[in-house]
Every structure is written in C-alpha cells, then in structure tokens.
Write a protein that holds these residues in place. Structure first.
Motif, PDB file in Angstrom:
ATOM      1  N   GLU A  62       0.839  -1.199   0.000  1.00 32.07           N
ATOM      2  CA  GLU A  62       0.000   0.000   0.000  1.00 32.07           C
ATOM      3  C   GLU A  62       0.873   1.248   0.000  1.00 32.07           C
ATOM      4  O   GLU A  62       0.901   2.016   0.961  1.00 32.07           O
ATOM      5  CB  GLU A  62      -0.942   0.000   1.204  1.00 32.07           C
ATOM      6  N   SER A  63       1.615   1.422  -1.077  1.00 27.64           N
ATOM      7  CA  SER A  63       2.503   2.570  -1.192  1.00 27.64           C
ATOM      8  C   SER A  63       2.393   3.152  -2.586  1.00 27.64           C
ATOM      9  O   SER A  63       2.558   2.440  -3.584  1.00 27.64           O
ATOM     10  CB  SER A  63       3.960   2.168  -0.908  1.00 27.64           C
ATOM     11  N   TYR A  64       2.143   4.435  -2.663  1.00 27.12           N
ATOM     12  CA  TYR A  64       2.033   5.121  -3.955  1.00 27.12           C
ATOM     13  C   TYR A  64       3.334   5.001  -4.752  1.00 27.12           C
ATOM     14  O   TYR A  64       3.320   4.862  -5.974  1.00 27.12           O
ATOM     15  CB  TYR A  64       1.684   6.582  -3.690  1.00 27.12           C
ATOM     16  N   GLY A  65       4.474   5.019  -4.036  1.00 30.03           N
ATOM     17  CA  GLY A  65       5.770   4.961  -4.718  1.00 30.03           C
ATOM     18  C   GLY A  65       5.980   3.691  -5.514  1.00 30.03           C
ATOM     19  O   GLY A  65       6.683   3.699  -6.530  1.00 30.03           O
ATOM     20  N   ILE A 123      11.690   9.004  -2.247  1.00 35.50           N
ATOM     21  CA  ILE A 123      12.265   8.312  -3.398  1.00 35.50           C
ATOM     22  C   ILE A 123      13.005   9.299  -4.299  1.00 35.50           C
ATOM     23  O   ILE A 123      14.073   8.988  -4.844  1.00 35.50           O
ATOM     24  CB  ILE A 123      11.166   7.561  -4.170  1.00 35.50           C
ATOM     25  N   ALA A 124      12.463  10.499  -4.455  1.00 28.63           N
ATOM     26  CA  ALA A 124      13.125  11.508  -5.291  1.00 28.63           C
ATOM     27  C   ALA A 124      14.522  11.816  -4.765  1.00 28.63           C
ATOM     28  O   ALA A 124      15.477  11.965  -5.539  1.00 28.63           O
ATOM     29  CB  ALA A 124      12.281  12.781  -5.350  1.00 28.63           C
ATOM     30  N   GLU A 125      14.672  11.903  -3.440  1.00 28.53           N
ATOM     31  CA  GLU A 125      15.986  12.186  -2.858  1.00 28.53           C
ATOM     32  C   GLU A 125      16.928  10.986  -3.015  1.00 28.53           C
ATOM     33  O   GLU A 125      18.141  11.156  -3.157  1.00 28.53           O
ATOM     34  CB  GLU A 125      15.838  12.578  -1.391  1.00 28.53           C
ATOM     35  N   MET A 126      16.375   9.774  -2.991  1.00 25.14           N
ATOM     36  CA  MET A 126      17.203   8.593  -3.267  1.00 25.14           C
ATOM     37  C   MET A 126      17.756   8.671  -4.685  1.00 25.14           C
ATOM     38  O   MET A 126      18.928   8.359  -4.934  1.00 25.14           O
ATOM     39  CB  MET A 126      16.385   7.313  -3.100  1.00 25.14           C
ATOM     40  N   PHE A 127      16.916   9.080  -5.633  1.00 23.96           N
ATOM     41  CA  PHE A 127      17.366   9.214  -7.016  1.00 23.96           C
ATOM     42  C   PHE A 127      18.495  10.239  -7.120  1.00 23.96           C
ATOM     43  O   PHE A 127      19.508  10.013  -7.794  1.00 23.96           O
ATOM     44  CB  PHE A 127      16.204   9.638  -7.915  1.00 23.96           C
ATOM     45  N   GLY A 177      11.408  19.015  -8.984  1.00 22.70           N
ATOM     46  CA  GLY A 177      10.259  18.896  -8.103  1.00 22.70           C
ATOM     47  C   GLY A 177       8.926  19.076  -8.806  1.00 22.70           C
ATOM     48  O   GLY A 177       7.882  19.142  -8.151  1.00 22.70           O
ATOM     49  N   LEU A 178       8.955  19.156 -10.139  1.00 24.32           N
ATOM     50  CA  LEU A 178       7.707  19.335 -10.882  1.00 24.32           C
ATOM     51  C   LEU A 178       6.868  18.064 -10.916  1.00 24.32           C
ATOM     52  O   LEU A 178       5.660  18.107 -11.150  1.00 24.32           O
ATOM     53  CB  LEU A 178       8.008  19.799 -12.315  1.00 24.32           C
ATOM     54  N   ALA A 179       7.525  16.928 -10.723  1.00 26.41           N
ATOM     55  CA  ALA A 179       6.800  15.655 -10.769  1.00 26.41           C
ATOM     56  C   ALA A 179       7.427  14.684  -9.783  1.00 26.41           C
ATOM     57  O   ALA A 179       8.646  14.724  -9.550  1.00 26.41           O
ATOM     58  CB  ALA A 179       6.837  15.069 -12.180  1.00 26.41           C
ATOM     59  N   THR A 180       6.607  13.822  -9.210  1.00 25.19           N
ATOM     60  CA  THR A 180       7.129  12.741  -8.373  1.00 25.19           C
ATOM     61  C   THR A 180       7.733  11.672  -9.279  1.00 25.19           C
ATOM     62  O   THR A 180       7.490  11.670 -10.496  1.00 25.19           O
ATOM     63  CB  THR A 180       6.003  12.117  -7.542  1.00 25.19           C
ATOM     64  N   PRO A 181       8.540  10.752  -8.722  1.00 28.16           N
ATOM     65  CA  PRO A 181       9.067   9.665  -9.553  1.00 28.16           C
ATOM     66  C   PRO A 181       7.960   8.884 -10.270  1.00 28.16           C
ATOM     67  O   PRO A 181       8.120   8.503 -11.432  1.00 28.16           O
ATOM     68  CB  PRO A 181       9.802   8.784  -8.539  1.00 28.16           C
TER      69      PRO A 181
END
Length: 419
Positions: free
Chosen positions: A49-52, A164-168, A230-234
């Motif tokens: 149950e995770s959006y990522g 997740i974005a910061e992991m990338f 930051g315009l879009a999530t992964p």
C-alpha cells in the motif's frame, strides 16, 4: 525450526516469494499466537500500500515501449556522436548507451537483455570477442541501480521510509564515478588487447543521428528533470515517460504499432506482478523478523565487532556480496533493510541515503556473480557466449564496482552532496 524451513525452501528452488510467505506462515502456525494469525492478511497487503511502488510497473512499461518503438536504437546512434571514434569505439558506445538506458529503465535484468540484443552482434561483426562484448553489456547493467531512476531505489525508499526523489538524487554522483571508472577500464583493456579503432560519423551522419536521437533523449531528461526540479514525483515522471515513449515510437519513429500494445502490457503486467508479489510476501517475513527482535540481536553482535562506520559498511558489503550470490537482489533488499538499516542509523549515524546506495549497488553485483548470476545467464542466452567466459571478462568491471563501493563507504558526502 523456522530457520530450517526457510533454508529448505530456499535451496529446493521454491520461488522466493513463496519461501518468504510460507516461512512466515510456518512461524505463525507454530507460535500458536492468534493475534499474529489474524494480522497476516493485513501485513500482506499493507506491504504494497505505497504510492511509490506504482513507479515500478510504469518504468518497466517505459522500457518495453522504448525497445519496441525504436528509441533504444536511436540512443545508440546518439552515443556514436559522442564516443564512436575512440579506439574500442563500440565498447564506449555500448557503455554510453547503457548509461542512457539506465536513466530510463531502472532494471538491470531488462537492461542487459535489451542491450545484449542491440549491441553484441554489432561488436562481434567489427572484430570484438563475443564474451567481452557481452561482458561490457552486462557491466552496463550495474549502472541501473544507481543512475536514476532505479527500481531498487524505489523499493529502498518504500522500505526505509525516505523520499524516493531524494534517493534518485543521491545516486547521481556515485553513478558518474562508476561510469568514469568503467571508461578507464575499457580504455586500459582496449590498449592491452588492441581493439579496433572506431570511426567518427560523417557530418551528415552526425546530423541525422542527432536529429533522430533528440526525441529519444528527451525521455531520460523528462524523468530526471521532473524529479530534480520537483515538478513531478518519480511515479508521475514514469507515467509521463511511458506516454512519451508511446507517442514517439508511434508517431515520430513509426516503429511501434498499436497491435504490439497487448503483448507489451502483458509482459509488463507479468514482470511487475512478480515484483509486487515478492514485496507483499517479504512484508510479512520482515514483520516476523522484527517480532523476533532479529535487528536488535544483530545490532548487539555487530557492536561487539566494531564501532567504526566505515568498517561496518565494509562488513555489510562483504555479507551482501555473499547474499547476492544466492538470492535475487530485490528479495535480498527486502530481507536485509529491516535488519541492518536501524543499526546503520542509530548505532553508527550513517545516512540512510549512503546506506541505500551502498546496499543497492552491492546487491546488483549478485546479478553478475555465480552461482545464481541471473544477469550472466541473460547475457549468455541473448548472445550465445558461455556464462563463465562472460564472467571472466567481467572481472575488471566488478573490481571497478568494488572500488566505487569502498569509496562511497569511506566518503559518504559523495552520496549526500546534492541533497
């Protein structure tokens, strides 16, 4: 007894998702704890149950659409403009194209399969040894866990509860360092073995490759650019990239036909379903591990061995190299993160981003090392080269990867510099 059941299932070739789920069921059944039994379904579904996690099938879909739509071929032609004229030019082209694909696919196994079909026949035609050609292609798959986007980074972000974005972003500098070491490795091997000198494309060819490659090159720019700005999530970047790959393949290159979509979606559904099922089963297994206080016991043992964060990370690398040799990288990640991450953060003050990059890169090496070495067998089946000959040719690249791991363990700032 639970450990014996786990090992028995693992070494009798039972699928790893079933190993984890059945071991957890055995433990719950033998414990007689009705609370654990009633919580089993909740833990099973709660793990996914995770959006990522939605980014995983979307990145898989992007890779499938790019391959069917001819975008992969145009990226290879684009790489010819950059490095095609050096000695061993096709080897450099292979590596640069792999870097571009790593910024799109995020899956080492898929990347090795696609690039083996695209690059090895061309390299063999120009006089390169088949095993060496397959080894470079397989080595390029090592870039997929750290050059964003990365399926392992998505999973680690979900497990570790970090963005997740910061992991990338954390993977950018390590990815460039490893790419540089791979370039040096190819250069040294080219001088030793006197690989054929490449040819620069003519001005007309370069103009054609550039014009045709720009649309394909926009896909990694959309993914990475959307995340960095930051315009879009992964997940949103993956969805936009999938749509872009579909439109470019269909209306720009005209290699993709709507009749292909069913098979593309079917492959994506099967492959992503396997990953999601594994995550769900591992969620229950990880819950059992925490219930049994395995992380606390492991922390106490490690504390007796060392108090140095660098030595701790070297120990983790050594352990995970062995684990990665026999267990799939995704399954291994799900198993080790709940145990080792709390120790790394609380006891040694290690950034979760540094820990995540080191762990993901170490585990993906298992894709290319016997006895399991799924990446070796993928490259072998795609090219016809014997797996062990590919492995011998891979050794310099694996050594370069180990150097990268030691450097990242020693200087964590290389990971967190852009955060």
């Amino acid at each position: 007894m639970t450990l014996m059941i786990f090992l028995l299932l693992l070494f009798t070739a039972v699928p790893i998702a079933l190993v984890l789920a059945l071991t957890a069921m055995w433990y719950i059944g033998s414990s007689g704890n009705t609370v654990l039994f009633e919580s089993y379904p909740q833990q099973l579904f709660g793990a996914i149950e995770s959006y990522g996690l939605l980014a995983i099938p979307l990145f898989m879909l992007t890779g499938e659409l790019m391959n069917e739509g001819g975008l992969t071929k145009r990226l290879i032609d684009l790489a010819r403009i950059l490095v095609g004229g050096f000695r061993g030019g096709l080897a450099y082209i292979n590596l640069v194209a792999n870097m571009m694909m790593a910024a799109i696919m995020g899956s080492a196994a898929s990347q090795i399969a696609i690039m083996s079909r695209a690059m090895v026949p061309a390299m063999e035609k120009e006089g390169y040894d088949k095993s060496y050609s397959a080894a470079i292609t397989a080595a390029g798959g090592l870039l997929s866990p750290i050059i964003p986007p990365s399926m392992l980074f998505v999973l680690f972000g979900v497990l570790a509860q970090v963005p997740i974005a910061e992991m990338f972003i954390a993977g950018i500098i390590p990815g460039l360092i490893m790419s540089l070491l791979f370039f040096l490795t190819i250069s040294l091997m080219g001088m030793v073995h006197q690989y054929p000198k490449g040819e620069w494309p003519t001005r007309q060819q370069a103009r054609h490759f550039l014009l045709m490659g720009i649309p394909a090159g926009c896909i990694p720019l959309v993914i990475i650019g959307g995340i960095l700005t930051g315009l879009a999530t992964p997940t949103e970047s993956a969805a936009i990239a999938s749509l872009g790959a579909l439109l470019i393949g269909k209306y720009v290159y005209k290699d993709l036909h709507f009749s292909h979509l069913f098979s593309i979606l079917k492959r994506t559904a099967i492959n992503s379903g396997m990953v999601i099922m594994l995550i769900a089963a591992a969620g229950v297994f990880g819950w059992v591990i925490v219930f049994e206080q395995v992380p606390q016991n492991a922390a106490a043992w490690i504390a007796e061995q060392t108090s140095d964060p660098f030595v701790f990370l070297l120990m983790v690398i050594g352990i995970l190299l062995l684990v990665g040799m026999v267990i799939d990288g995704i399954a291994a990640l799900i198993l080790v993160v709940p145990i080792l991450l709390p120790i790394a953060q609380v006891q040694f003050g290690i950034s979760p981003f540094q820990f995540g990059v080191v762990v993901c890169l170490t585990l993906v090496m298992g894709l290319l090392t016997p006895p399991v070495g799924a990446g070796l067998y993928i490259a072998s089946s795609m090219t016809g080269a014997p797996p062990m000959r590919i492995f011998r040719s891979l050794l310099p690249f694996l050594a370069a990867t180990l150097i990268t791991l030691v450097l990242l363990s020693w200087q964590g700032g290389l990971v967190t510099m852009l955060l």
